[in-house]
Design an enzyme around this catalytic site. Structure first.
Site, mmCIF file in Angstrom:
data_model
loop_
_atom_site.group_PDB
_atom_site.id
_atom_site.type_symbol
_atom_site.label_atom_id
_atom_site.label_comp_id
_atom_site.label_asym_id
_atom_site.label_seq_id
_atom_site.Cartn_x
_atom_site.Cartn_y
_atom_site.Cartn_z
ATOM 1 N N GLU A 224 39.281 15.307 42.993
ATOM 2 C CA GLU A 224 39.312 16.697 43.447
ATOM 3 C C GLU A 224 40.550 16.532 44.534
ATOM 4 O O GLU A 224 40.180 16.036 45.654
ATOM 5 C CB GLU A 224 38.222 16.848 44.043
ATOM 6 C CG GLU A 224 36.935 17.215 43.001
ATOM 7 C CD GLU A 224 37.434 17.993 41.666
ATOM 8 O OE1 GLU A 224 38.052 19.160 41.995
ATOM 9 O OE2 GLU A 224 36.623 18.122 40.664
ATOM 10 N N CYS A 258 42.233 22.577 50.601
ATOM 11 C CA CYS A 258 42.922 21.991 49.626
ATOM 12 C C CYS A 258 43.378 23.260 48.369
ATOM 13 O O CYS A 258 44.442 22.876 47.780
ATOM 14 C CB CYS A 258 42.157 21.008 48.575
ATOM 15 S SG CYS A 258 40.718 21.206 48.025
#
Length: 536
Positions: A224, A258
């Site tokens: 991720e 993110c």
């Protein structure tokens, strides 16, 4: 800071790591984590341990990131606890064997099933920006799937890491779930071990190290990562909404998210209005200024602060809003920078800021915006499209990304039960909700061949030559194409009659009557009221 005493952060001994992994593998092979009851009980105990240590969690987040109580509850505590409840409520259903669809009749005689097996011993490496959410979140999925787990929290948030270890040791079975602390030496020692899956959240650079280490043992990975995520704002977008929503996504956790946008590609004609609305939203969100607000976080450490500052120092753009920085308090004000259309190689575009920087790049039209989005990052973690439905559909079709939010900033990433993950260099694999269970589960195909089928299965045994067994085998399972050599679908006379004249009112009515009649016949056949003629 309050007077709440937090546990001390201590590195795990590198020498101890192999024995920890060995202990967890022994536990896994003992079948201890297999029963649903065991998994559910462990997750429930984790839920209450989080509740019991709530004040310590809030204090740790405040010390490490100066997170507000609102963000700490919504993005960390509540999120994690909701995930636990969702997993425990659905786990027994997810664990059940599945009957595969579209299986040929002859194969159905073998009772094919898809069984949900845990992978084994799992390593979860968490991230600093949402330390509890991005560490406990994957671990919850791994526990639900029946694995044993080593959790390695980010050392960049030492207070949070220490509290996580305390929570795990107070609630979970330590023969099944262990928290390992440390930095590069300890992480390297962990990566030298053999795992059944590694789940990593962090930077693309570190992900390559993890993937290379995993490849030595052919260990599957879920990565991720981040991304230079583009937001595209067209002429038809609502500028006030676009400004408020994009500013929200870039000020949460001081932009250390993110999936927040890394730049805004805005139609040149609306750029002045967009900047004006961003300024208005900034005053609304932080009326006394971001530095004085208890709702605005700080950069995690000096190294990250210096990296973001260097990006801003090197930009060719012009600061139109914000720009204030204070290294002593790790404060960077939300900063809007206007770039030139020629600045595609600007320092704010070629690197992910992971901070409260908002570069705006004017574009000529939507086509140029889509082309630039693909040029800046082919596979970002998120794409954010603002405009009319026709325009946003065109953006979604013309770009690739792990996920996308239309007329909002990263909303797709905060719906707990939507699968979340990247694609390409923004990551691989997905989790959240049922996807978390699936992420750490092997879907194992199983068949059961009864002894009475031996005469039917004799066709597979030699000898073959001159026996006609190939023709017999093909009759049992060879599918015939429903298309011609030009790739066109073959339509039988019966179906041609049903669809004939479908463009006219009469033809549509005839088709509806035929379909209704077929439905009645099918229902009667299922109920045993009629039988099909058998050719003898």
């Amino acid at each position: 800071m309050t007077s709440i005493k937090l546990p001390e952060f201590r590195n795990t001994s590198v020498e101890e790591i192999p024995s920890i992994v060995s202990r967890l593998r022994k536990t896994f092979l003992s079948q201890k984590t297999r029963p649903a009851e065991f998994r559910i009980k462990q997750l429930r105990k984790l839920y209450w341990a989080i509740t019991d240590h709530e004040n310590e969690i809030l204090e740790a987040l405040a010390r490490d990131l100066r997170k507000s109580a609102f963000e700490s509850f919504t993005a960390e505590i509540n999120w994690t606890q909701n995930d636990i409840i969702f997993q425990t409520q659905n786990l027994e259903k997810w664990m059940k064997d599945e009957k595969p669809a579209d299986i040929a009749f002859t194969n159905k005689l073998l009772s094919p099933r898809i069984r949900k097996d845990p992978l084994g011993v799992v390593l979860v490496i968490g991230a600093f920006n949402f330390p509890f959410n991005l560490s406990f979140g994957p671990m919850i999925g791994a526990i639900a799937a029946g694995n044993t787990v080593v959790l390695k929290p980010s050392e960049q948030c030492p207070n949070c890491a220490a509290v996580m270890q305390k929570i795990m040791e107070s609630a979970l079975d330590l023969d099944c779930y262990v928290c390992v602390q440390g930095a590069i030496p300890e992480t390297s020692a962990l990566l030298e071990q053999r795992w059944d899956k590694i789940f990593f959240t962090g930077s693309e650079r570190t992900a390559k190290v993890v993937a290379q280490a995993a490849a030595k043992n052919l260990t599957p990975v879920a990565l991720e990562l981040g991304g230079r995520n583009p937001a595209i704002v067209t002429k038809k977008a609502d500028m006030r909404l676009a400004a408020r929503r994009l500013l929200w996504s870039k000020t949460m956790n001081a932009g250390q998210v993110c999936i927040s946008q890394n730049c805004i590609l805005a139609d040149k004609d609306v750029v002045p209005t967009l900047i004006k609305e961003l300024g208005a939203a900034l005053e609304e969100f932080f009326p006394q200024g971001a530095k004085s607000s208890a709702d605005f976080s700080r950069i995690v450490n000096e190294r990250s602060f210096d990296r973001i500052k260097t990006m801003l120092d090197n930009t060719k753009g012009r600061i139109v809003l914000g720009g204030t920085m204070d290294r002593a308090s790790l404060f960077i004000e939300p900063t809007v920078v206007l770039l030139s259309n020629k600045d595609k190689d600007d320092s704010l575009l070629v690197e992910e800021s992971f901070g409260p920087l908002i570069p705006i790049l004017p574009v000529e039209d939507l086509d140029q915006a889509i082309a630039l989005a693909n040029e800046l990052h082919e596979t970002p973690l998120g794409v954010y499209a603002f405009g009319s439905k026709t325009e946003t559909d065109k953006i979604l079709t013309g770009t690739r990304s792990g996920g996308a939010s239309v007329n909002d900033g990263f909303f797709h990433g905060i719906i707990p039960n939507l699968p979340f993950g990247g694609v390409g260099d923004s990551g691989t694999g997905a989790y959240r909700g049922k996807a978390s269970f699936d992420c750490f589960t092997h879907h194992r195909s199983i068949t059961y061949t009864p002894s009475w089928m031996e005469s039917l299965l004799a066709v597979r045994y030699p000898p073959f030559a001159g026996t006609g067994k190939l023709e017999q085998f093909n009759k049992m399972g060879l599918l015939r194409p429903d298309f011609d050599r030009a790739g066109n679908r073959k339509i039988g006379l019966f179906w041609y009659l049903i669809t004939l004249g479908s463009g006219s009112l009469l033809g549509g009515a005839v088709r509806a009557v035929l379909l209704a009649s077929l439905s009645v016949l099918a229902k009667a056949y299922q109920d045993g009221k009629i039988a099909l003629p058998v050719k003898r």
